[in-house]
Scaffold this motif. Structure first.
Motif, PDB file in Angstrom:
ATOM      1  N   LEU A  10       0.832  -1.203   0.000  1.00 30.93           N
ATOM      2  CA  LEU A  10       0.000   0.000   0.000  1.00 30.93           C
ATOM      3  C   LEU A  10       0.869   1.256   0.000  1.00 30.93           C
ATOM      4  CD1 LEU A  10      -3.000   0.801   0.070  1.00 30.93           C
ATOM      5  CD2 LEU A  10      -2.803   0.956   2.571  1.00 30.93           C
ATOM      6  N   ARG A  12       3.880   1.608  -1.191  1.00 29.50           N
ATOM      7  CA  ARG A  12       4.509   1.813  -2.499  1.00 29.50           C
ATOM      8  C   ARG A  12       3.482   2.380  -3.494  1.00 29.50           C
ATOM      9  NH1 ARG A  12       9.506   0.145  -2.081  1.00 29.50           N
ATOM     10  NH2 ARG A  12      10.105  -1.816  -1.079  1.00 29.50           N
ATOM     11  N   GLU A  13       2.238   1.907  -3.353  1.00 27.79           N
ATOM     12  CA  GLU A  13       1.187   2.384  -4.248  1.00 27.79           C
ATOM     13  C   GLU A  13       0.964   3.882  -4.086  1.00 27.79           C
ATOM     14  OE1 GLU A  13      -3.574   1.597  -5.129  1.00 27.79           O
ATOM     15  OE2 GLU A  13      -2.426   0.203  -3.840  1.00 27.79           O
ATOM     16  N   TYR A  14       1.082   4.349  -2.837  1.00 26.07           N
ATOM     17  CA  TYR A  14       0.844   5.771  -2.575  1.00 26.07           C
ATOM     18  C   TYR A  14       2.154   6.554  -2.360  1.00 26.07           C
ATOM     19  CZ  TYR A  14      -4.103   4.731  -2.192  1.00 26.07           C
ATOM     20  OH  TYR A  14      -5.385   4.349  -2.483  1.00 26.07           O
ATOM     21  N   TYR A  15       3.258   5.962  -2.788  1.00 27.16           N
ATOM     22  CA  TYR A  15       4.557   6.641  -2.732  1.00 27.16           C
ATOM     23  C   TYR A  15       4.888   7.134  -1.312  1.00 27.16           C
ATOM     24  CZ  TYR A  15       3.799   6.603  -7.757  1.00 27.16           C
ATOM     25  OH  TYR A  15       3.537   6.193  -9.043  1.00 27.16           O
ATOM     26  N   ALA A  16       4.774   6.228  -0.363  1.00 25.34           N
ATOM     27  CA  ALA A  16       5.087   6.571   1.033  1.00 25.34           C
ATOM     28  C   ALA A  16       6.575   6.849   1.181  1.00 25.34           C
ATOM     29  CB  ALA A  16       4.663   5.433   1.951  1.00 25.34           C
TER      30      ALA A  16
END
Length: 262
Positions: A10, A12-16
């Protein structure tokens, strides 16, 4: 672990932030450590360090690697297989296949690191190969494990002799003979060492042996002793003072060590 893996996906999906992802990998590593899954833990810590090289993950990784190594070594212990490896090493030794013998003695040590015989045998193989400093380490370890193992003193004394550390060799052979006064190897080693020391004192020894002896930390400490310096100066200027000084047991012992050192 599963929740953490989902959190990473999650993130990585939202560029944490990479630091947050590193912390999650670190938590996975901690969870694997509690489950005693050390390979998975190390892998997770490495992934954390890839994201963010931080001291917490690095320390955790080092600890995991240390514990894994210890567990692997414990799992590898097997006294029966150690004896089998030693027997193979002895056969190689008799046939003059020294590298192969060393390999088998090393295997025996891994299987049972508490047996002094394996270190003694490997020291003998290193002696034959002329690898004296390495052999001496094994001889020291052998006696560390069993200070009454007579063969260990023979191995150690021989190696010290080959390294031209004659005074140390003399002390080692003497210690061994106190345990076994009639041991031929120790008696022969002692006689050879005394002969080498006598040759040095007559001026017939090689300069290398004298230099090695003078590099001995104990000899250097004696030479730096102001009392001994004064005694040596007095004895040089007034030979008759020798008898007076040699009545003192401490001075006599130190002077005799200097004499044996050449």
């Amino acid at each position: 672990v599963t929740l953490c893996e989902k959190a990473i996906d999650l993130g990585r999906e939202y560029y944490a932030d990479f630091k947050l992802i590193a912390r999650v990998f670190n938590r996975i590593g901690n969870a694997c450590m509690k489950l005693e899954k050390y390979n998975e833990a190390i892998d997770s810590y490495n992934k954390a360090l890839t994201e963010w090289r931080n001291p917490v993950s690095l320390k955790a990784k080092n600890r995991a690697e240390k514990i894994k190594k210890q567990k692997d070594e414990e799992a590898y212990l097997d006294p029966e297989k150690a004896e089998e490896a030693k027997a193979k090493g002895n056969e190689f030794f008799k046939q003059g296949q020294l590298p192969e013998a060393i390999k088998m003695y090393t295997e025996a040590i891994k299987r049972n690191p508490k047996d002094p015989v394996y270190y003694s045998n490997r020291a003998a193989a290193y002696t034959k190969l002329g690898e004296y400093p390495t052999g001496l380490k094994d001889a020291n370890k052998c006696l560390e494990l069993d200070s009454k193992f007579v063969k260990g003193y023979s191995r150690k004394g021989t190696l010290q002799f080959r390294l031209k550390r004659y005074r140390k060799a003399l002390e080692t052979f003497d210690k061994g003979l106190k345990l076994d006064p009639d041991n031929k190897e120790l008696v022969d080693g002692l006689q050879a060492t005394v002969a080498a020391i006598n040759q040095m004192q007559r001026g017939g020894g090689d300069e290398e042996a004298a230099n090695i002896a003078m590099q001995d930390p104990e000899i250097q400490d004696i030479l730096r002793d102001p009392v001994i310096q004064r005694c040596l100066q007095d004895m040089q200027n007034n030979p008759s003072a020798i008898n007076t000084y040699m009545r003192d047991p401490l001075i006599s012992e130190k002077v005799n060590k200097l004499v044996m050192a050449g």
